[in-house]
Design a protein around this motif. Structure first.
Motif, PDB file in Angstrom:
ATOM      1  N   LYS A 147       0.830  -1.208   0.000  1.00  0.00           N
ATOM      2  CA  LYS A 147       0.000   0.000   0.000  1.00  0.00           C
ATOM      3  C   LYS A 147       0.867   1.262   0.000  1.00  0.00           C
ATOM      4  CE  LYS A 147      -3.527   2.423   2.635  1.00  0.00           C
ATOM      5  NZ  LYS A 147      -4.224   2.513   3.903  1.00  0.00           N
ATOM      6  N   ALA A 148       1.863   1.314   0.875  1.00  0.00           N
ATOM      7  CA  ALA A 148       2.741   2.481   0.942  1.00  0.00           C
ATOM      8  C   ALA A 148       3.561   2.623  -0.333  1.00  0.00           C
ATOM      9  CB  ALA A 148       3.652   2.384   2.155  1.00  0.00           C
ATOM     10  N   LEU A 149       4.015   1.498  -0.873  1.00  0.00           N
ATOM     11  CA  LEU A 149       4.804   1.541  -2.107  1.00  0.00           C
ATOM     12  C   LEU A 149       3.961   2.034  -3.268  1.00  0.00           C
ATOM     13  CD1 LEU A 149       7.443   1.094  -3.578  1.00  0.00           C
ATOM     14  CD2 LEU A 149       6.882  -1.336  -3.732  1.00  0.00           C
ATOM     15  N   LYS A 150       2.709   1.625  -3.328  1.00  0.00           N
ATOM     16  CA  LYS A 150       1.804   2.101  -4.379  1.00  0.00           C
ATOM     17  C   LYS A 150       1.617   3.609  -4.257  1.00  0.00           C
ATOM     18  CE  LYS A 150      -1.453   2.009  -7.540  1.00  0.00           C
ATOM     19  NZ  LYS A 150      -1.071   2.806  -8.691  1.00  0.00           N
ATOM     20  N   GLU A 151       1.374   4.073  -3.033  1.00  0.00           N
ATOM     21  CA  GLU A 151       1.211   5.511  -2.814  1.00  0.00           C
ATOM     22  C   GLU A 151       2.477   6.255  -3.235  1.00  0.00           C
ATOM     23  OE1 GLU A 151       0.242   8.643   0.844  1.00  0.00           O
ATOM     24  OE2 GLU A 151       0.265   6.491   1.250  1.00  0.00           O
ATOM     25  N   TYR A 152       3.614   5.710  -2.879  1.00  0.00           N
ATOM     26  CA  TYR A 152       4.896   6.338  -3.207  1.00  0.00           C
ATOM     27  C   TYR A 152       5.124   6.379  -4.724  1.00  0.00           C
ATOM     28  CZ  TYR A 152       9.780   7.653  -2.651  1.00  0.00           C
ATOM     29  OH  TYR A 152      10.979   8.328  -2.699  1.00  0.00           O
ATOM     30  N   THR A 153       4.913   5.257  -5.390  1.00  0.00           N
ATOM     31  CA  THR A 153       5.146   5.232  -6.837  1.00  0.00           C
ATOM     32  C   THR A 153       4.131   6.109  -7.584  1.00  0.00           C
ATOM     33  OG1 THR A 153       3.894   3.164  -7.075  1.00  0.00           O
ATOM     34  CG2 THR A 153       6.287   2.987  -6.880  1.00  0.00           C
ATOM     35  N   ASP A 154       2.919   6.210  -7.062  1.00  0.00           N
ATOM     36  CA  ASP A 154       1.952   7.134  -7.668  1.00  0.00           C
ATOM     37  C   ASP A 154       2.463   8.568  -7.587  1.00  0.00           C
ATOM     38  OD1 ASP A 154       0.249   5.063  -8.313  1.00  0.00           O
ATOM     39  OD2 ASP A 154      -1.190   5.484  -6.691  1.00  0.00           O
ATOM     40  N   LEU A 155       3.072   8.927  -6.469  1.00  0.00           N
ATOM     41  CA  LEU A 155       3.636  10.272  -6.327  1.00  0.00           C
ATOM     42  C   LEU A 155       4.803  10.485  -7.288  1.00  0.00           C
ATOM     43  CD1 LEU A 155       3.517  10.578  -2.436  1.00  0.00           C
ATOM     44  CD2 LEU A 155       2.128  11.887  -4.077  1.00  0.00           C
ATOM     45  N   VAL A 156       5.635   9.465  -7.443  1.00  0.00           N
ATOM     46  CA  VAL A 156       6.756   9.554  -8.388  1.00  0.00           C
ATOM     47  C   VAL A 156       6.227   9.735  -9.805  1.00  0.00           C
ATOM     48  CG1 VAL A 156       8.655   8.257  -9.454  1.00  0.00           C
ATOM     49  CG2 VAL A 156       8.359   8.232  -6.966  1.00  0.00           C
ATOM     50  N   ASP A 157       5.208   8.982 -10.154  1.00  0.00           N
ATOM     51  CA  ASP A 157       4.658   9.013 -11.509  1.00  0.00           C
ATOM     52  C   ASP A 157       3.848  10.269 -11.797  1.00  0.00           C
ATOM     53  OD1 ASP A 157       5.830   6.591 -12.014  1.00  0.00           O
ATOM     54  OD2 ASP A 157       4.009   5.428 -11.655  1.00  0.00           O
ATOM     55  N   ASP A 158       3.526  11.027 -10.768  1.00  0.00           N
ATOM     56  CA  ASP A 158       2.689  12.213 -10.905  1.00  0.00           C
ATOM     57  C   ASP A 158       3.393  13.354 -11.631  1.00  0.00           C
ATOM     58  OD1 ASP A 158       0.423  13.806 -10.512  1.00  0.00           O
ATOM     59  OD2 ASP A 158       1.179  14.558  -8.600  1.00  0.00           O
ATOM     60  N   PHE A 159       4.705  13.332 -11.689  1.00  0.00           N
ATOM     61  CA  PHE A 159       5.515  14.369 -12.335  1.00  0.00           C
ATOM     62  C   PHE A 159       5.391  15.729 -11.661  1.00  0.00           C
ATOM     63  CE2 PHE A 159       4.974  11.276 -15.808  1.00  0.00           C
ATOM     64  CZ  PHE A 159       6.306  10.987 -16.035  1.00  0.00           C
ATOM     65  N   GLU A 160       4.785  15.782 -10.500  1.00  0.00           N
ATOM     66  CA  GLU A 160       4.732  17.003  -9.695  1.00  0.00           C
ATOM     67  C   GLU A 160       5.836  16.892  -8.642  1.00  0.00           C
ATOM     68  OE1 GLU A 160       2.505  19.597 -10.086  1.00  0.00           O
ATOM     69  OE2 GLU A 160       1.776  18.567 -11.877  1.00  0.00           O
ATOM     70  N   ASP A 161       6.087  18.004  -7.966  1.00  0.00           N
ATOM     71  CA  ASP A 161       7.044  17.961  -6.863  1.00  0.00           C
ATOM     72  C   ASP A 161       6.308  17.472  -5.629  1.00  0.00           C
ATOM     73  OD1 ASP A 161       9.032  18.203  -5.009  1.00  0.00           O
ATOM     74  OD2 ASP A 161       9.141  20.388  -5.071  1.00  0.00           O
ATOM     75  N   ASN A 162       6.411  16.193  -5.375  1.00  0.00           N
ATOM     76  CA  ASN A 162       5.747  15.566  -4.242  1.00  0.00           C
ATOM     77  C   ASN A 162       6.745  15.174  -3.160  1.00  0.00           C
ATOM     78  OD1 ASN A 162       3.075  15.570  -5.356  1.00  0.00           O
ATOM     79  ND2 ASN A 162       3.785  14.002  -6.778  1.00  0.00           N
ATOM     80  N   THR A 163       7.838  15.899  -3.121  1.00  0.00           N
ATOM     81  CA  THR A 163       8.927  15.564  -2.207  1.00  0.00           C
ATOM     82  C   THR A 163       8.451  15.413  -0.771  1.00  0.00           C
ATOM     83  OG1 THR A 163      10.503  16.702  -3.639  1.00  0.00           O
ATOM     84  CG2 THR A 163      11.189  16.308  -1.366  1.00  0.00           C
ATOM     85  N   GLU A 164       7.653  16.346  -0.299  1.00  0.00           N
ATOM     86  CA  GLU A 164       7.227  16.292   1.105  1.00  0.00           C
ATOM     87  C   GLU A 164       6.368  15.063   1.384  1.00  0.00           C
ATOM     88  OE1 GLU A 164       8.517  18.103   3.572  1.00  0.00           O
ATOM     89  OE2 GLU A 164       9.766  18.877   1.937  1.00  0.00           O
ATOM     90  N   GLN A 165       5.465  14.733   0.462  1.00  0.00           N
ATOM     91  CA  GLN A 165       4.637  13.537   0.655  1.00  0.00           C
ATOM     92  C   GLN A 165       5.491  12.270   0.600  1.00  0.00           C
ATOM     93  OE1 GLN A 165       3.887  16.118  -1.509  1.00  0.00           O
ATOM     94  NE2 GLN A 165       1.717  16.066  -2.031  1.00  0.00           N
ATOM     95  N   GLN A 166       6.454  12.244  -0.311  1.00  0.00           N
ATOM     96  CA  GLN A 166       7.329  11.082  -0.423  1.00  0.00           C
ATOM     97  C   GLN A 166       8.169  10.920   0.847  1.00  0.00           C
ATOM     98  OE1 GLN A 166       8.117  12.565  -4.624  1.00  0.00           O
ATOM     99  NE2 GLN A 166       9.072  10.525  -4.654  1.00  0.00           N
ATOM    100  N   LYS A 167       8.675  12.022   1.371  1.00  0.00           N
ATOM    101  CA  LYS A 167       9.452  11.969   2.603  1.00  0.00           C
ATOM    102  C   LYS A 167       8.577  11.526   3.777  1.00  0.00           C
ATOM    103  CE  LYS A 167      12.570  15.410   3.073  1.00  0.00           C
ATOM    104  NZ  LYS A 167      13.059  16.815   3.014  1.00  0.00           N
TER     105      LYS A 167
END
Length: 132
Positions: A61-81
């Motif tokens: 679940k966490a990995l899916k959320e993380y990879t979705d943020l990576v694939d979003d092409f937005e700056d999702n640094t804070e959410q990823q951290k």
């Protein structure tokens, strides 16, 4: 390369590769005219990334959320951290549980003769006296 070759290269089973694809942890894999998966370097890198994150204890679940943020092409640094920090917390909890279990087993081993043998004998007696 096909899924079997990708499995051999990455050390991830073919079933797991298919599962990662189904769950969206890796992008959809192109197929050839015969319907077989054709895996390129991009997919290999994503399989390897997923494998490493799972080995680090990250949940699907966490990995899916993380990879979705990576694939979003937005700056999702804070959410990823945030996700990584949550996973560190989860792993620290597991570390505490594992440490407790190891200490418990060490105690049992150190006190085998005066504790474990007695308990095991009591269990055996219960087994032989139950319903017989």
């Amino acid at each position: 390369m096909n899924v079997k070759e990708a499995s051999k290269l990455t050390g991830v089973s073919t079933d797991t590769i298919r599962y990662y694809e189904k769950e969206g942890l890796i992008p959809q894999i192109d197929r050839n005219d015969a319907g077989n998966r054709e895996i390129d370097e991009k997919i290999i890198r994503r399989i390897t990334f997923a494998k490493q994150m799972r080995a680090a204890g990250m949940s699907i679940k966490a990995l899916k959320e993380y990879t979705d943020l990576v694939d979003d092409f937005e700056d999702n640094t804070e959410q990823q951290k945030r996700i990584l920090q949550e996973q560190i917390g989860a792993m620290q909890e597991r570390e505490d549980d594992i440490k407790f279990a190891i200490d418990h087993l060490k105690y049992k081993l150190e006190h085998y003769e005066d504790h474990m043998q007695k308990t095991e004998n009591e269990l055996r007696q219960l087994e032989t006296s139950d319903g017989k």
